[in-house]
Design an enzyme around this catalytic site. Sequence first.
Site, PDB file in Angstrom:
ATOM      1  CB  SER A 105       0.628  25.072  44.347  1.00 13.61           C
ATOM      2  OG  SER A 105       1.798  24.275  44.182  1.00 13.61           O
ATOM      3  CG  ASP A 116       6.161  20.266  46.210  1.00 17.10           C
ATOM      4  OD1 ASP A 116       5.483  21.289  45.962  1.00 17.10           O
ATOM      5  OD2 ASP A 116       5.904  19.516  47.162  1.00 17.10           O
ATOM      6  CG  ASP A 118       1.452  18.216  45.738  1.00 19.63           C
ATOM      7  OD1 ASP A 118       2.350  17.654  46.380  1.00 19.63           O
ATOM      8  OD2 ASP A 118       1.040  19.358  46.017  1.00 19.63           O
ATOM      9  CG  ASP A 170       5.795  15.198  47.624  1.00 23.05           C
ATOM     10  OD1 ASP A 170       6.972  14.809  47.529  1.00 23.05           O
ATOM     11  OD2 ASP A 170       5.442  16.122  48.379  1.00 23.05           O
ATOM     12  CE  LYS A 231       0.204  28.671  47.882  1.00 22.22           C
ATOM     13  NZ  LYS A 231       0.394  27.586  46.889  1.00 22.22           N
ATOM     14  CE1 TYR A 240       0.278  28.446  51.769  1.00 21.26           C
ATOM     15  CE2 TYR A 240       1.898  26.797  52.390  1.00 21.26           C
ATOM     16  CZ  TYR A 240       0.949  27.273  51.502  1.00 21.26           C
ATOM     17  OH  TYR A 240       0.662  26.563  50.363  1.00 21.26           O
TER      18      TYR A 240
END
Length: 709
Positions: A105, A116, A118, A170, A231, A240
């Site tokens: 995202s 968060d 990625d 992450d 979303k 979701y």
Amino acid sequence: MWSSSQSSNQQKQEQQQQALRTLGMTSAISHATPKSLDIQRTKELEEVLKPYNVFESDEELNHRMEILSKLNALVKEWIREASVKRNMPPNVAENVGGKIYTFGSYRLGVHHKRADIDALCVAPRHIDRCDYFTSFFDLLKQQEEVTDLRAVEEAFVPVIKMKFDGIEIDMLFARLALKEIPDTMDLKDDILLKNLDQKCVRSLNGCRVTDEILRLVPNIENFRLTLRAIKLWAKRHGIYSNALGYLGGVSWAMLVARTCQLYPNAVAATLVHKFFLVFSQWKWPQPVLLKQPDNVNLSYPVWDPRVNVADRYHLMPIITPAYPQQNSTFNVSLSTRTIMQEEFKQGLMITDGIMMGRATWDKLFEPPNFFSKYRHYLVLLACSATAEDQLEWCGLVESKIRHLIGNLERNQHITLAHVNPECFTDQETVVDSKHCAMWFIGLVFAKTENLNVDLTFDIQSFTNSVHRQAIQIKMLKDGMKIEARHVKRKQLSQYLSPSILKRERKTNVSSTNAPATPGSATPPAERKTKRLRNGASPSPSPPPTDVTPFIGSDISVPESIPCSAAKKRPADAQDEPSSKKIRIQDDGTPSGLQGEESPSNSIVVNCGEDSNSRFSLEDRDPQGSDGGGGNGDCDQPSLEGKGSVAEEEELLEDEEVGSRDSGGGSTNNNDGPSPAPPVPSSSSSSSSSSPALNKEESRGTLHEGYVCT
């Protein structure tokens, strides 16, 4: 003078050709430019989204960029030190590079506040994954900004999780077969995957897919605003979650990207409306493809139902655009697909009203009334002794819930198993464990009089699999347990706080002015639920005489299960001795038994005509009263009231045919839609129009429409 006018004409022609370029598997449905009303609706949509914190301020965005810059510097420092330790000259080690890439995202530009990040760490060939999980992990430990640091080295995609200056990150790892990693490197080139192991390929796939999606949409800003809205809608409506069998972030992004390809000049409000129009009528399991699959001969497994038999069983394939192509919706089940199809149809009805001015965008983001939708529920409880154990235990249990849904779907008496992705904490009156989490599964049974459905086998096989997995990965600790309980709607107040139930009640009341839908609860049931929520003590009205609940006490993880117990499914009531079914009286005590004399490992539910509060058997059976094959007009989506939408629906059918031809290896290279080939009378239309599961559907022939055999 003449040459300048000629060049301007050429530029105009090039611009027109650029505007009409084909993105995706077929040509666009409409190139219409937005009207003033569409622009106004888009501004209204953007204003409605703001209170939901889907936008981040410039200050917060700059904070994220600073964090990524610090991480990138740490990666370069770590690779330089590791290179020197391998006897590489310092001047050479300075130039080997290393870089942090983002995906998900954040890379798409649709992350919300406190979301968060990625990230992917890319290293040269002389840096191993073991270095990443040892020396780099130790380097992160020394950073004062890093908290909650943990490594998941044995995961399907190995990852380091942490909080860096308050932002969750992450971070994956991939080693390329290159001597140096320059800062300008683009991961798009497929040759970079050569001679890499599967874990590195999977780690690189996230970045490659995200970048490819952005390259395949005609207008990135319109795509981003549309994706934010979709979303948010999916999260508010409880669909979701990739782990639980719904769609994850990348799958929703690809569906929105396909909508943008079909309407390249549309603004966000129009795209949201067209999104529901397209996918409320999509003939699953026809795959959603953003481009023609690449032919790259690097021997990595790709999604191809012509070659891989297992791929033909996928129910809702959405194929990633980067090599190696994979199905991002592998976890989708019959129940979750049915639920999402219903939500697509409801979304189309709501957005129809919004575009006509009969409703506002707030209506689209109202959550459904899950806890008044069904009469029967399963409560799954995962409990641990400490907070640290609970974090690991909940993660394992949640990753396995989709297997429980599969077990319930295979029960011939269950037509739908609807899992709510939200995880709740228990009330003190439910269990004595210090830490406990709950998931709720709504059940719809086939309409049958005086039927006892035994769920013991389905639940025990699930709890045993979780137990075995915990032992294999050496996670199981004292105090960890898992239980499943059958409760009726009127008993939910024992598990959920009044604020949650009132929220559901408020949502249900606010929708009473809207047209009736299959998902709305009946007023008598609402009145009974309201009495329970308010803590009223009067006894509930008695059920019909032919409906009597039979349930046992809770299922917990056993130490061992005899082989004979695991092989037998006591599903039918007439095959079970009556002594094994205990009648539960109004006071909650078994009739004829006291306390510990009641059975401790069975769940039997009696289902009568009132056992389904949401779906009817007539809705589930596409054959109708005439006993035909379900191919009549009643199986087709109604176009009444859609007006000019009918023409677009014809184009959508052509679009699906183009997708089918490409998925089956057709050699037709025309840009426009192809004529539809003869399609056997499959359950595609019935599954899209039926809100409950069609148990007659043969999962082995789902892809006959586009698989060349």
